[in-house]
Write a protein that holds these residues in place. Structure first.
Motif, mmCIF file in Angstrom:
data_model
loop_
_atom_site.group_PDB
_atom_site.id
_atom_site.type_symbol
_atom_site.label_atom_id
_atom_site.label_comp_id
_atom_site.label_asym_id
_atom_site.label_seq_id
_atom_site.Cartn_x
_atom_site.Cartn_y
_atom_site.Cartn_z
ATOM 1 N N UNK A 264 0.843 -1.207 0.000
ATOM 2 C CA UNK A 264 0.000 0.000 0.000
ATOM 3 C C UNK A 264 0.878 1.258 0.000
ATOM 4 N N UNK A 265 0.367 2.318 -0.573
ATOM 5 C CA UNK A 265 1.145 3.554 -0.650
ATOM 6 C C UNK A 265 1.440 4.153 0.717
ATOM 7 N N UNK A 266 0.644 3.818 1.730
ATOM 8 C CA UNK A 266 0.887 4.384 3.061
ATOM 9 C C UNK A 266 1.884 3.567 3.880
ATOM 10 N N UNK A 267 2.481 2.504 3.300
ATOM 11 C CA UNK A 267 3.443 1.678 4.034
ATOM 12 C C UNK A 267 4.697 2.478 4.371
ATOM 13 N N UNK A 268 5.198 2.308 5.583
ATOM 14 C CA UNK A 268 6.417 3.008 5.987
ATOM 15 C C UNK A 268 7.646 2.277 5.474
ATOM 16 N N UNK A 269 8.623 3.058 4.999
ATOM 17 C CA UNK A 269 9.863 2.499 4.465
ATOM 18 C C UNK A 269 10.918 2.393 5.561
ATOM 19 N N UNK A 270 11.846 1.448 5.374
ATOM 20 C CA UNK A 270 12.941 1.253 6.319
ATOM 21 C C UNK A 270 14.267 1.286 5.563
ATOM 22 N N UNK A 271 15.328 1.614 6.264
ATOM 23 C CA UNK A 271 16.641 1.681 5.632
ATOM 24 C C UNK A 271 16.975 0.358 4.959
ATOM 25 N N UNK A 272 17.466 0.434 3.710
ATOM 26 C CA UNK A 272 17.835 -0.756 2.965
ATOM 27 C C UNK A 272 16.769 -1.251 2.010
ATOM 28 N N UNK A 273 15.544 -0.714 2.109
ATOM 29 C CA UNK A 273 14.470 -1.134 1.200
ATOM 30 C C UNK A 273 14.787 -0.701 -0.231
#
Length: 555
Positions: A264-273
């Motif tokens: 989903x567009x509201x998913x939070x990103x994490x370092x390395x993604x």
């Protein structure tokens, strides 16, 4: 900007200079507090330095050890962020250790932890994981002598040069070391991002707002499908990523893959993604207003708002006008009179909108409520109507041996038998420059000449009166003062004690502490002898941590 480029020497100097200019009184108070506590602190630091140097010598580590000077703005920031008092912050001792190699950094760390216990959660290894601006150092906090915390930084001389003077010093060091390679993009990722970003942002205010957010934000680092690193604020989503790539990519975003999976567009990103964006090729492609509920970067938020502002201005203008008309009809107000050209144009100008359409658009976009606009229009019409009403002085039946001027302490030139009252908005006392104003039904109201209401009164000069203080008045006068101080325990007790020593009758008091740890105390009290007011204010100003005290208007 200096922080982002790792130039801490310039950053610290700019922060202290700006602090002194923007908050001069708080700055001076912190300087005074530092001076008062420096001797004892210096004695403690000398003891800590001797212990560290002895341990390093025993471990055959060549090092330069010194106490890090406390930056005035840093002290103030810690008081605000941590909500601590000055003594708690200033007691925290800072030590810096400079060694010749990375191996010696970890050797020095082991020696220090052998002597003093480290504080859990306060160890940071920025050598293995440098910051975005190439900053490298070991940070640890230990429980030192007498149970007092000691902050310690350990780094090499090269790391220290880079930390103080930035990436330019890093390149210079490489040249001196004989490394002729050119610094890669990873050394200047943020600066390149800033340059691209500025070229695509037309509004200077929008650019500045986004820059402020970016400077203070914690970073998450993700990758494009081609392996390019993109820095984003913590909590960023694929939409933030898309707008970072390009504004048009953000506007046309329709889906995203993270690490090869649709999300989903509201998913939070994490370092390395690894993030891949899918865009729509439709000419009608546009952002969704729902995105404003989850985007984390100010740049993405500003771009989305800008799109709706540009594309829907006409609709907002019509909507705003309808809302204003609806609010007027609901209150049975005269539409023709309130929406007359002069009135609405003047209101738009007073509210700092370029024209009437901009005011309507602001209402339509919920930047200002229709009810607020209607109230301001109505008040303006009422003021115009009132200005044409007749007025007269109100006299009071009093005996010849008891003049009103004797009770108020004020004489009205040309008429001793006029009802006089001291304005509560500025609470004038003998010695103040004063001006009289004829009210409707309440005699003459006396204001201080510097009262902010006087400018409005001067628009009706025919109602101004010459007034002066009586020579030997025995009246009680209201005094309203405000005290500003750095928050500390026992502050209110010290202030009330000083007021009591000067025999003033406190009628009301209000005390609050702002988020920047500045305590604001306001007192209203009666005073029979205004001559002692200056002495009282000076006594309050001498209280520890108080940096300003002054008379204020009730408003």
């Amino acid at each position: 900007m200096a922080h982002r480029l790792g130039i801490s020497a310039i950053k610290n100097e700019l922060e202290d200079l700006s602090f002194a200019v923007l908050y001069p009184k708080v700055y001076e108070e912190i300087i005074n507090l530092v001076k008062q506590r420096t001797p004892k602190r210096a004695e403690f630091i000398d003891g800590v330095l001797d212990s560290i140097q002895q341990d390093l010598k025993e471990n055959k580590i060549k090092a330069k050890v010194d106490g890090r000077p406390k930056q005035y703005y840093s002290i103030y920031q810690k008081m605000v962020v941590r909500g601590r008092e000055f003594d708690d912050i200033y007691d925290l001792v800072g030590i810096r250790i400079l060694v010749d190699s990375v191996r010696d950094c970890y050797g020095a760390l082991g020696a220090i932890h052998s002597r003093w216990n480290p504080v859990p959660g306060r160890f940071k290894d920025y050598i293995a994981m440098p910051k975005f601006n190439l900053y490298q150092s070991l940070h640890t906090t230990v429980i030192g002598p007498n149970g007092r915390p000691v902050e310690i930084q350990i780094r090499t001389h090269e790391m220290h040069q880079r930390a103080e003077y930035g990436v330019a010093a890093h390149w210079k060091y490489k040249e001196q070391a004989g490394d002729t390679s050119v610094a890669g993009e990873e050394d200047m990722v943020w600066l390149k991002h800033l340059s691209d970003w500025q070229s695509e942002t037309q509004d200077p205010a929008e650019f500045l707002d986004s820059l402020r957010f970016e400077i203070g934000a914690k970073d998450v680092y993700v990758f494009t499908p081609k392996g390019k690193v993109v820095g984003l604020p913590s909590g960023a989503t694929p939409v933030d990523f898309a707008y970072t790539i390009h504004t048009d990519v953000g506007h046309r975003t329709m889906g995203a893959k993270v690490n090869g999976r649709l999300v989903p567009l509201e998913s939070q990103l994490h370092s390395g993604d690894v993030v891949e964006i899918f865009t729509s090729k439709s000419v009608d492609a546009a952002p969704s207003q729902d995105w404003l509920n989850f985007v984390a970067s100010s740049r993405a938020r500003a771009k989305i708002k800008q799109w709706f502002s540009n594309e829907r201005r006409d609709g907002a203008v019509e909507s705003g006008k309808e809302l204003i008309v609806k609010a007027m009809r609901k209150q049975n107000l005269p539409l023709q009179k309130l929406l007359a050209a002069d009135g609405i144009v003047k209101l738009a100008h007073d509210l700092r909108y370029g024209d009437v359409e901009s005011l309507y658009a602001a209402v339509g976009e919920n930047h200002i409520s229709a009810q607020s606009v209607v109230e301001k229009l109505t008040a303006a019409i009422i003021d115009e109507d009132d200005s044409s009403e007749p007025f007269e002085l109100m006299t009071k039946n009093i005996s010849a041996d008891r003049k009103r001027s004797g009770n108020s302490g004020v004489l009205v030139r040309g008429d001793d038998d006029v009802l006089v009252k001291l304005a509560r908005c500025c609470t004038p006392v003998p010695g103040d420059q004063i001006v009289g104003f004829v009210t409707r039904g309440s005699g003459v109201s006396v204001h201080r000449s510097d009262c902010k209401n006087v400018s409005d009164l001067e628009q009706q000069p025919e109602r101004l009166m010459d007034v002066s203080w009586a020579e030997n008045t025995k009246s009680l006068f209201l005094v309203n003062i405000q005290i500003e101080a750095l928050d500390r325990g026992g502050l209110l007790s010290d202030v009330t004690r000083v007021l009591a020593e000067h025999h003033v009758n406190i009628l009301s008091a209000s005390v609050s502490t702002r988020t920047d740890r500045v305590a604001l105390s306001r007192f209203v009290f009666e005073m029979g002898d205004p001559a002692v007011l200056d002495h009282l204010l000076n006594a309050v100003r001498r209280i520890d941590a108080v940096y300003d005290v002054y008379r204020v208007n009730n408003s």
